[in-house]
Design an enzyme around this catalytic site. Structure first.
Site, short mmCIF file in Angstrom:
data_model
loop_
_atom_site.label_atom_id
_atom_site.label_comp_id
_atom_site.label_asym_id
_atom_site.label_seq_id
_atom_site.Cartn_x
_atom_site.Cartn_y
_atom_site.Cartn_z
N SER A 157 48.54 43.27 83.49
CA SER A 157 47.97 44.61 83.51
C SER A 157 48.96 45.57 84.15
CB SER A 157 46.67 44.60 84.33
OG SER A 157 46.19 45.91 84.59
N TYR A 178 41.22 42.11 91.43
CA TYR A 178 41.82 42.25 90.10
C TYR A 178 43.34 42.26 90.21
CZ TYR A 178 42.50 44.14 85.37
OH TYR A 178 42.89 44.33 84.07
#
Length: 299
Positions: free
Chosen positions: A142, A155
């Site tokens: 990401s 995350y």
């Protein structure tokens, strides 16, 4: 790998978003597919879309956090298709929670899917990719595997882990001279439902000044930068040129440059912006709470 025609690709998280777009685009290019997702109904829709291009498509309902299940799926994909050339470890989930209040269960859920799902998929399929003589591992990290953000500690941890794991794997394969390569994908804001489908802990209010539902809706609006179809095209171009890292979307490229320019100093920029947003939210809530405003706190 310059051509996907006649190849076989396995994709996790194929029921929606980038996974679905990758499946359809690969099918359009003549690539056969082994698709998996936890959502069987939406996975079947992806399979129907891909099958229109005349390629063989198989599906499996799969929880990527389950190592045994992932290895069983890999074996089935090999049996169904005779070979596997690519594994797209694409499945992922989102969680927003302050680092201080994150529970062990939060970490286990996020890491189980975002990181261990990548490890399971890589290790299950790598022998098959080697046997194909022309293989590629594509792991989705990401933008938040390049930089950290408030409320994204769990995350961030999962996506930084994917990045480190994939970069180490790529170097090992090159040292060995293996017929397999590896690419790490860093999407920015992609127009998918990952934010709406994710989990947001109510404790985010202490950092953001807004409640969980408002933060989830805000995140969904913010990430509508690049379409899933365009993201799939950028990813496949990266595979074709054997890129080590693929930055997907203008926001990913911009923030990558920011981090490279400022180093750890980027955190100060994020902190200043975060403080401004928190103060704005607190002033708004105070105004809404005044008698006669007609509004309630946190609405």
């Amino acid at each position: 790998m310059k051509d996907f025609k006649g190849k076989v690709a396995a994709i996790t998280g194929a029921a929606s978003g980038m996974g679905r777009s990758l499946a359809v685009e690969l099918a359009r290019r003549g690539c056969h597919l082994a698709l998996s997702d936890i959502n069987q109904a939406e996975l079947d829709k992806t399979a129907q879309l891909a099958s229109r291009h005349g390629v063989k498509v198989t599906t499996a309902r799969l929880d990527v956090a389950n190592r045994d299940a992932v290895f069983a799926w890999a074996a089935q994909a090999q049996a169904d298709h005779g070979k596997v050339n690519l594994i797209f470890n694409n499945a992922g989930v989102m969680l927003a929670v302050p680092a201080e209040s994150a529970r062990i269960g939060d970490f286990e859920w996020v890491m189980g899917i975002n990181f261990w799902g990548v490890v399971h998929g890589t290790q299950a399929f790598l022998p098959l990719l080697r046997a194909s003589g022309d293989g590629h591992v594509i792991n989705t990290s990401s933008l938040f595997g390049l930089m950290s953000m408030p409320t994204q500690g769990t995350y961030n941890a999962s996506k930084f882990a994917v990045r480190g794991y994939t970069e180490a794997l790529r170097m090992e394969l090159e040292i060995e001279g293996a017929p397999v390569s590896a690419t790490c994908i860093h999407p920015g804001g992609i127009a998918t439902n990952i934010a709406l489908a994710g989990r947001v802990d109510e404790s985010v209010r202490q950092v953001t000044g807004v409640d969980a539902e408002r933060l989830k809706k805000r995140a969904h609006r913010v990430i509508q930068t690049t379409t899933a179809d365009d993201a799939a095209l950028q990813i496949l171009r990266g595979v074709e040129r054997n890129a080590r890292r693929v930055l997907v979307g203008p926001d990913a490229r911009w923030y990558d440059r920011l981090v490279r320019l400022l180093g750890a100093g980027y955190q100060s920029v994020v902190v200043r912006q975060g403080r401004k947003q928190l103060q704005f939210a607190l002033r708004r809530d105070a105004a809404e709470a005044k008698p006669g405003s007609g509004k309630t706190h946190g609405a």
